[in-house]
Design an enzyme around this catalytic site. Structure first.
Site, short mmCIF file in Angstrom:
data_model
loop_
_atom_site.label_atom_id
_atom_site.label_comp_id
_atom_site.label_asym_id
_atom_site.label_seq_id
_atom_site.Cartn_x
_atom_site.Cartn_y
_atom_site.Cartn_z
N TYR A 93 -6.42 -8.26 -4.87
CA TYR A 93 -7.02 -7.61 -3.69
C TYR A 93 -8.15 -8.49 -3.16
O TYR A 93 -9.27 -8.49 -3.68
CB TYR A 93 -7.54 -6.20 -4.02
CG TYR A 93 -6.48 -5.23 -4.50
CD1 TYR A 93 -5.12 -5.48 -4.31
CD2 TYR A 93 -6.83 -4.05 -5.15
CE1 TYR A 93 -4.16 -4.58 -4.75
CE2 TYR A 93 -5.87 -3.15 -5.58
CZ TYR A 93 -4.54 -3.43 -5.39
OH TYR A 93 -3.59 -2.55 -5.84
N SER A 148 3.08 -2.00 -13.27
CA SER A 148 3.17 -1.42 -11.93
C SER A 148 4.38 -2.03 -11.24
O SER A 148 4.71 -3.20 -11.48
CB SER A 148 1.90 -1.75 -11.13
OG SER A 148 1.98 -1.19 -9.85
N ASN A 149 5.02 -1.23 -10.40
CA ASN A 149 6.16 -1.70 -9.60
C ASN A 149 7.34 -2.18 -10.46
O ASN A 149 8.11 -3.03 -10.01
CB ASN A 149 5.73 -2.82 -8.64
CG ASN A 149 4.69 -2.35 -7.66
OD1 ASN A 149 4.86 -1.32 -7.01
ND2 ASN A 149 3.59 -3.07 -7.54
N1 NAP Z 1 0.24 -1.35 -7.72
C1 NAP Z 1 0.46 -1.62 -6.47
O1 NAP Z 1 1.30 -2.46 -6.10
C2 NAP Z 1 -0.34 -0.90 -5.43
C3 NAP Z 1 0.06 -0.91 -4.09
C4 NAP Z 1 -0.68 -0.21 -3.19
C5 NAP Z 1 -1.83 0.47 -3.59
N2 NAP Z 1 -2.22 0.45 -4.89
C6 NAP Z 1 -3.44 1.16 -5.36
O2 NAP Z 1 -3.39 2.49 -4.92
C7 NAP Z 1 -4.49 2.78 -4.03
C8 NAP Z 1 -4.04 3.76 -2.98
O3 NAP Z 1 -2.88 3.36 -2.29
P1 NAP Z 1 -2.90 3.00 -0.72
O4 NAP Z 1 -4.19 2.42 -0.39
O5 NAP Z 1 -1.67 2.23 -0.47
O6 NAP Z 1 -2.66 4.35 0.03
P2 NAP Z 1 -3.27 5.82 0.18
O7 NAP Z 1 -4.22 6.15 -0.88
O8 NAP Z 1 -2.08 6.66 0.37
O9 NAP Z 1 -4.02 5.71 1.59
C9 NAP Z 1 -5.26 5.12 1.70
C10 NAP Z 1 -5.77 5.26 3.13
O10 NAP Z 1 -5.82 6.63 3.49
C11 NAP Z 1 -6.94 6.88 4.31
N3 NAP Z 1 -7.73 7.94 3.65
C12 NAP Z 1 -8.03 8.08 2.34
N4 NAP Z 1 -8.74 9.20 2.14
C13 NAP Z 1 -8.89 9.77 3.33
C14 NAP Z 1 -9.52 10.96 3.78
N5 NAP Z 1 -10.15 11.78 2.93
N6 NAP Z 1 -9.49 11.26 5.10
C15 NAP Z 1 -8.85 10.43 5.95
N7 NAP Z 1 -8.24 9.30 5.60
C16 NAP Z 1 -8.27 8.97 4.30
C17 NAP Z 1 -7.72 5.57 4.43
O11 NAP Z 1 -7.29 4.88 5.60
P3 NAP Z 1 -8.06 4.78 6.99
O12 NAP Z 1 -9.42 5.36 6.81
O13 NAP Z 1 -8.06 3.35 7.35
O14 NAP Z 1 -7.15 5.55 7.91
C18 NAP Z 1 -7.21 4.77 3.26
O15 NAP Z 1 -7.24 3.39 3.52
C19 NAP Z 1 -4.97 1.40 -3.56
O16 NAP Z 1 -6.31 1.39 -3.16
C20 NAP Z 1 -4.73 0.58 -4.82
O17 NAP Z 1 -5.78 0.77 -5.76
C21 NAP Z 1 -1.47 -0.22 -5.82
#
Ligand code: NAP
Length: 323
Positions: free
Chosen positions: A71, A169-170
Site C-alpha cells: 500500500y 489473502s486472495n
Molecule cells: N487483501 C487484499 O488484497 C485487499 C484488497 C482490498 C482491500 N484490502 C483491505 O481491506 C480494507 C477494506 O477494503 P476496501 O478499502 O477495498 O473497501 P471497503 O472497506 O469496502 O470501502 C472503503 C471505502 O468506503 C468508504 N467508507 C468507509 N467507511 C465509510 C463511512 N462510514 N461512510 C461513508 N463512506 C465510508 C471510503 O471511501 P470514500 O470516503 O472515498 O467514499 C473508503 O475508502 C482495505 O483498507 C485493506 O486493508 C485487502
C-alpha cells in the site's frame, strides 16, 4: 499529539473481542483497513487526518489494523506506525502482508521466496516501528515459489518472535489447502461483501470446518454499501476504473443499496452499519476490514460491532440487494 498510553481502560469503549479462528489473536470484529493510507489508489489523504483516525479507533476500542507493504510501497505501514506511536503494544493487533518484491522505481514482481519474506518482514517492522507483527499474510498466491518455502520462512519468523501468526489473502480454496499441507496458516483474507458474497459455497464452509480465522475485505464494496452514492458520481481514485462505479451498472447497484434504507431505519442503524453487521452474521466470518479515510468513518463502523440481526432481517437484507 495525544499520548495514547494515557488512554486508560475506562476511557476506551470496550468492543468485544473474539478469537481469530484457531490463532491466539484476540481481535475486534471491526478492523481498521489501511489501504487508504497508501496515498496512491485512493488518492492523497492528509496524514494528520489518517493519524487522527487511528487515534479515534484506539479510543473507540478497535484493536485490529490491517495494512500491507504494497500500500503505497510502504507508505501505509509508515503512517500506521506513526498513528500507533504511544499505544500500548499489547493493546493492538497489527496485520500486514507480503507478496510483491518492489523497487524504488515503482516496478514490482511477485516474490514469496524464503529469503525475500525474511528480508521484507524486517522492512515492514522498521516502517511500522514495531518489534513484532501479529499477523503476517501472503497477499496473494505465488505460483513460482514452493509453498514449503513460504511456510518455512513463516515458521522461522514465528520462532524468532518477529510474527505471532501467519495467514493468506486472495488464495483459492485449492491454493489454501495446498499451503496448509506445509504450514500452520491460520487465517484467510478474501474479498466478500453482500453484493458479491463470494466463497459461500467453498472457501467459507472449509474455513468454518477447519477453524480458520476469516477477515473479509471490501465489506462496504468500496463505499457502495454505505448508501451514499446515487450512481451519478464520478471518481478520480481507483473507482474511476471500476466498471461497478460507472454507467448503468453503477446506477443499478446504487438503487439496490437504497433498498436497505427502510431496514436500516427500523433497526436504528445506518446503511453502512447494517451492511457490516449483516456481513458479520455469516458463521465463518470473524472480522470485517473497513477501509478508512477519517475518524468519522471508523466511528460509524464501530457502531456495527455487537449488533446481531435476527434471521428474518438478515434475509430481508439479502433480498433487498438481490443476492
Ligand atoms: N487483501 C487484499 O488484497 C485487499 C484488497 C482490498 C482491500 N484490502 C483491505 O481491506 C480494507 C477494506 O477494503 P476496501 O478499502 O477495498 O473497501 P471497503 O472497506 O469496502 O470501502 C472503503 C471505502 O468506503 C468508504 N467508507 C468507509 N467507511 C465509510 C463511512 N462510514 N461512510 C461513508 N463512506 C465510508 C471510503 O471511501 P470514500 O470516503 O472515498 O467514499 C473508503 O475508502 C482495505 O483498507 C485493506 O486493508 C485487502
Amino acid at each position: 499529539m495525544r499520548d495514547l498510553t494515557d488512554v486508560g481502560e475506562s476511557e476506551v469503549t470496550q468492543v468485544e473481542k473474539i478469537r481469530l479462528g484457531s490463532s491466539e489473536l484476540m481481535v475486534t470484529p471491526i478492523c481498521f483497513g489501511c489501504w487508504q493510507m497508501g496515498q496512491t489508489f485512493w488518492g492523497k489523504q492528509p496524514k494528520d487526518t489518517l493519524v487522527e483516525a487511528v487515534h479515534k479507533a484506539l479510543e473507540l476500542g478497535v484493536n485490529f489494523f490491517d495494512t500491507a507493504d504494497a500500500y503505497g510501497d510502504g507508505e501505509a505501514e509508515r503512517i500506521l506506525g506513526e498513528g500507533l506511536k504511544g499505544a500500548r503494544r499489547e493493546r493492538v493487533v497489527v496485520a500486514t502482508k507480503v507478496f510483491h518484491h518492489f523497487y524504488e522505481d515503482g516496478s514490482r514482481h511477485p516474490d514469496l521466496s524464503r529469503d525475500y519474506i525474511l528480508w521484507e518482514c524486517e522492512q515492514s517492522l522498521k516502517r511500522l516501528n514495531l518489534d513484532y507483527i501479529d499477523l503476517y499474510q501472503c497477499h496473494s498466491f505465488d505460483p513460482y515459489t514452493h509453498p514449503g518455502d513460504v511456510a518455512s520462512a513463516m515458521e522461522k519468523l514465528k520462532e524468532s518472535g518477529k510474527i505471532k501468526a501467519y495467514g493468506v489473502s486472495n488464495f483459492s480454496i485449492e491454493q489454501f489447502r495446498l499451503a496448509r499441507t506445509f504450514g500452520n496458516f491460520t487465517t484467510v483474507q478474501p474479498f466478500y461483501n453482500l453484493i458479491e458474497p463470494k466463497g459461500e459455497t467453498d472457501l467459507l464452509p472449509y474455513c468454518l470446518a477447519e477453524d480458520i480465522g476469516v477477515l473479509v475485505y471490501s465489506p462496504l464494496m468500496r463505499g457502495l454499501l454505505t448508501g451514499k452514492f446515487t450512481g451519478e458520481e464520478k471518481f478520480e481514485d481507483l473507482r474511476g476504473n471500476d466498471d461497478r462505479f460507472k454507467g448503468e451498472k453503477f446506477k443499478e447497484l446504487a438503487g439496490r443499496v437504497r433498498n436497505l434504507k427502510p431496514i436500516a431505519d427500523r433497526l436504528g442503524l445506518t446503511i453502512a452499519q447494517l451492511s457490516l453487521a449483516a456481513t458479520l452474521m455469516h458463521p465463518a466470518i470473524h472480522v470485517v476490514i473497513v477501509g478508512t479515510k477519517n475518524a468519522k468513518q471508523i466511528e460509524e463502523a464501530v457502531g456495527a460491532a455487537g449488533k446481531r440481526l435476527n434471521i428474518a432481517d438478515y434475509h430481508a437484507v439479502r433480498k433487498a440487494l438481490g443476492t
